[in-house]
Design a protein around this motif. Structure first.
Motif, short mmCIF file in Angstrom:
data_model
loop_
_atom_site.label_atom_id
_atom_site.label_comp_id
_atom_site.label_asym_id
_atom_site.label_seq_id
_atom_site.Cartn_x
_atom_site.Cartn_y
_atom_site.Cartn_z
N SER A 129 16.09 -6.28 0.99
CA SER A 129 15.10 -6.69 -0.01
C SER A 129 15.63 -6.41 -1.42
CB SER A 129 13.75 -5.98 0.22
OG SER A 129 13.79 -4.64 -0.17
N THR B 274 8.82 -10.72 8.13
CA THR B 274 8.37 -10.78 9.52
C THR B 274 6.87 -11.05 9.48
OG1 THR B 274 7.87 -8.43 9.50
CG2 THR B 274 10.02 -9.06 10.37
N GLY C 290 0.16 -7.56 -5.63
CA GLY C 290 1.51 -8.06 -5.40
C GLY C 290 2.49 -7.16 -6.13
N TYR D 16 12.93 -6.54 9.00
CA TYR D 16 12.51 -5.70 7.88
C TYR D 16 13.70 -4.88 7.40
CZ TYR D 16 9.70 -2.73 4.97
OH TYR D 16 9.17 -2.10 3.87
N VAL E 62 10.60 -12.45 -0.19
CA VAL E 62 10.55 -11.20 0.60
C VAL E 62 9.07 -10.97 0.86
CG1 VAL E 62 11.00 -8.72 0.67
CG2 VAL E 62 12.56 -10.25 -0.57
N SER E 63 8.66 -11.03 2.13
CA SER E 63 7.21 -11.03 2.33
C SER E 63 6.80 -10.80 3.77
CB SER E 63 6.68 -12.41 1.90
OG SER E 63 5.28 -12.46 1.99
N GLU F 260 14.79 -2.59 3.80
CA GLU F 260 14.69 -2.20 2.39
C GLU F 260 15.95 -2.65 1.65
OE1 GLU F 260 12.33 -0.78 0.49
OE2 GLU F 260 10.94 -0.61 2.16
N LEU G 206 13.40 -13.17 3.57
CA LEU G 206 13.38 -11.92 4.33
C LEU G 206 11.92 -11.63 4.67
CD1 LEU G 206 14.71 -9.27 5.38
CD2 LEU G 206 14.27 -8.29 3.12
N GLU H 258 -4.00 -12.76 -3.80
CA GLU H 258 -3.06 -11.65 -3.98
C GLU H 258 -3.71 -10.54 -4.79
OE1 GLU H 258 -0.52 -9.89 -2.55
OE2 GLU H 258 0.32 -11.92 -2.43
N MET I 174 6.34 -16.99 -4.68
CA MET I 174 5.18 -16.25 -4.14
C MET I 174 3.90 -17.05 -4.43
SD MET I 174 4.78 -12.21 -4.77
CE MET I 174 3.53 -11.20 -3.99
N LEU J 184 0.83 -1.21 0.00
CA LEU J 184 0.00 0.00 0.00
C LEU J 184 0.87 1.26 0.00
CD1 LEU J 184 -2.67 1.61 0.41
CD2 LEU J 184 -2.46 1.13 2.85
#
Ligand code: ADP
Ligand code: GLC
Length: 482
Positions: free
Chosen positions: A364, A333, A384, A359, A302-303, A361, A331, A381, A376, A20
């Motif tokens: 990632s 949480t 995504g 976390y 990464v999620s 950036e 990567l 989804e 993924m 978002l």
């Protein structure tokens, strides 16, 4: 010139919990500046990145009523990359180490935010033609707009759009409490308005009162009209289907650019990836203490670690995924059970599994740039973004065909020389495993084919260009309606 005000609970670079924030922070930059003045308003959380807190400028303050409460509203402003951002200040609601996540607090927090936004608009000298709301946190904006603000002269003709980034989260709370918090009349709490299954539902309010509803891919716009994906609101989605539009998300191509990314060691583009990309893999293997081997098939994740992302499928066949000829870099949480599962496998297969439960950036970007494939297998989804980032960085997505994953990853077809990734249909662990093995096989045995998949992926336009135009068309259509 048309004025558009984006209202949301998060936006990069200031605060991010998921995709978002990427959307709200990047889409506004991609509108035609000669025709649209797009601005954004979010809360001024005390946990916003401090470099931005220091830079923002105080504009004004006033007080609003929220039922029997009287609350302070401060307004701050900051221009960032050509976009004007407004921040609503109130430390009673917006302090704490994370922006939100405790529903019992969030309900009042975002009722306040929604009303504060509408109250703030006349004071900032920017009259929007359209207020563009995002997710349940802003669901009460269209409600309050119709309930009281629209009757004032200033708000005459102001339209609203509600974009659903994730229908799973609706902002549901006890009806009586919400009545007390919002000050909305009893007549708003009926099943054709804010009530759903005996509770109050913020997103439902937004969906009912907004002029248009959008969601972040065409497939998800279809899916949410079915009971499997509809999260209890599929009937409502069907009844509003004439005003429901799916527009796929794009990526900030400046932020996510393997040619200029300063977070990765070795930059590359669609031509040079063959010579350069593997150097990032070696660097990551060293950094994460994995076996150093440029040929090992490296899968990245990464999620947010939640059920939405298909982690129960992964858990079911984790031993098989972590075969000797695979390296897995995670990567993320989220749910403790998944965090611990990945920690366990990191311990069990220390030389080939690296679980990074935090976390970052920076990490990632390194993962998108280094891995061969990106996994993924989402249960659902809406769009995504991670698979788009993977495509952009020459990392082949392996996805389940749902929502935006279905719309953005074209399945590899070895007979037609087409496709940008690998995909499977049913939510089934062995179906996923089969497709991972298939991908691995192509990687190890048909390297030229693999590289052509990367070629096609990197050539795919995942920028905002097309989708921003679609939003512009939608704005025009809405503004033509009486
Ligand atoms: P969602 O919004 O459902 O979480 P998206 O794929 O739309 O999924 O967006 C996820 C965004 O969050 C991506 O930008 C991804 O890189 C980022 N992200 C998720 N987890 C982490 C993490 N642990 N560290 C850094 N970035 C993360
Ligand atoms: C939500 C969805 C994700 C989407 C993002 C931005 O978090 O889960 O699929 O990409 O919003 O729209």
């Amino acid at each position: 010139m048309k004025n558009i005000l984006f209202v949301a609970s998060e936006a990069v670079p200031f605060i991010k919990t998921g995709g978002l924030a990427d959307v709200v922070g990047s889409l506004p930059k991609y509108f035609n500046k000669d025709k649209y003045d797009v601005r954004v308003i979010i809360p001024k959380y005390t946990c916003l990145l401090s470099e931005y807190l220091e830079k923002m400028v105080y504009k004004t303050h006033f007080y609003i009523d929220l039922a029997w409460r009287t609350q302070y509203v401060g307004i701050f402003e900051l221009e960032y990359e050509g976009i004007l951002f407004y921040f609503i200040d109130n430390e009673f609601y917006f302090s704490g180490s994370k922006p939100y996540g405790y529903i019992h607090e969030d309900i009042e927090k975002f009722a306040f935010f929604s009303k504060a936004v509408l109250s703030a608009i006349p004071t900032i000298g920017f009259k929007p033609d359209i207020i563009h709301c995002n997710d349940w946190q802003t669901g009460l904006v269209p409600v309050y707009l119709k309930e009281r603000f629209a009757s004032g002269e200033f708000f005459q003709g102001v339209k609203s759009i509600m974009t659903i980034h994730n229908l799973k989260f609706q902002g549901i709370w006890d009806l009586k409490k919400v009545r007390d918090i919002t000050g909305l009349a009893d007549s708003y709490f009926t099943p054709d308005k804010l009530e759903a299954y005996n509770d109050a539902n913020f997103l439902k309010g937004g969906i009912i009162y907004a002029d248009y509803i959008t969601t972040v891919s065409s497939s998800y716009a279809e899916e949410i009209q079915t009971s499997f994906y509809g999260e209890g609101l599929d009937g409502l989605m069907r009844s509003r289907s004439n005003s429901l539009f799916g527009i796929v998300n794009g990526l900030d191509y400046t932020e996510y650019n393997p040619e200029t990314d300063t977070r990765i060691g070795f930059n590359f583009n669609q031509i040079t990836f063959r010579k350069e990309k593997w150097k990032n893999k070696i660097a990551l293997q060293k950094e994460l203490s994995l076996d150093v081997d440029k040929n090992k098939f490296m899968i990245g994740i990464v999620s947010r670690l939640t059920d939405q992302k298909g982690f129960d499928l992964i858990a079911y066949v984790m031993d098989q995924i972590c075969a000797e000829d695979v390296q897995l870099v995670i990567l993320g949480t989220g749910d403790e059970k998944y965090e611990n599962m990945f920690r366990h496998y990191d311990w069990k297969y220390n030389n080939r599994v690296s679980s990074n439960i935090y976390y970052s950036e920076e990490m990632s970007h390194k993962i998108y740039a280094s891995c061969d494939a990106f996994l993924m297998p989402s249960l659902f989804e809406p769009c995504g973004l991670s698979q788009l980032m993977s495509l952009r960085y020459g990392t082949v997505p392996i996805v389940r065909e749902t929502g935006g994953l279905k719309d953005t990853v074209e399945p590899y077809n070895e007979y037609e020389n087409s496709g940008t990734g690998f995909s499977f249909t049913n939510y089934n662990a062995h179906e996923m495993l089969r497709i991972i093995d298939y991908a691995k096989n192509i990687y190890y045995k048909k390297k030229r084919e693999w590289n052509k998949i990367i070629d096609r992926g990197m050539l795919t336009d995942c920028s905002w260009n097309l989708s921003a135009k679609k939003y512009e068309e939608l704005y025009e259509k809405l503004l033509e309606e009486i």
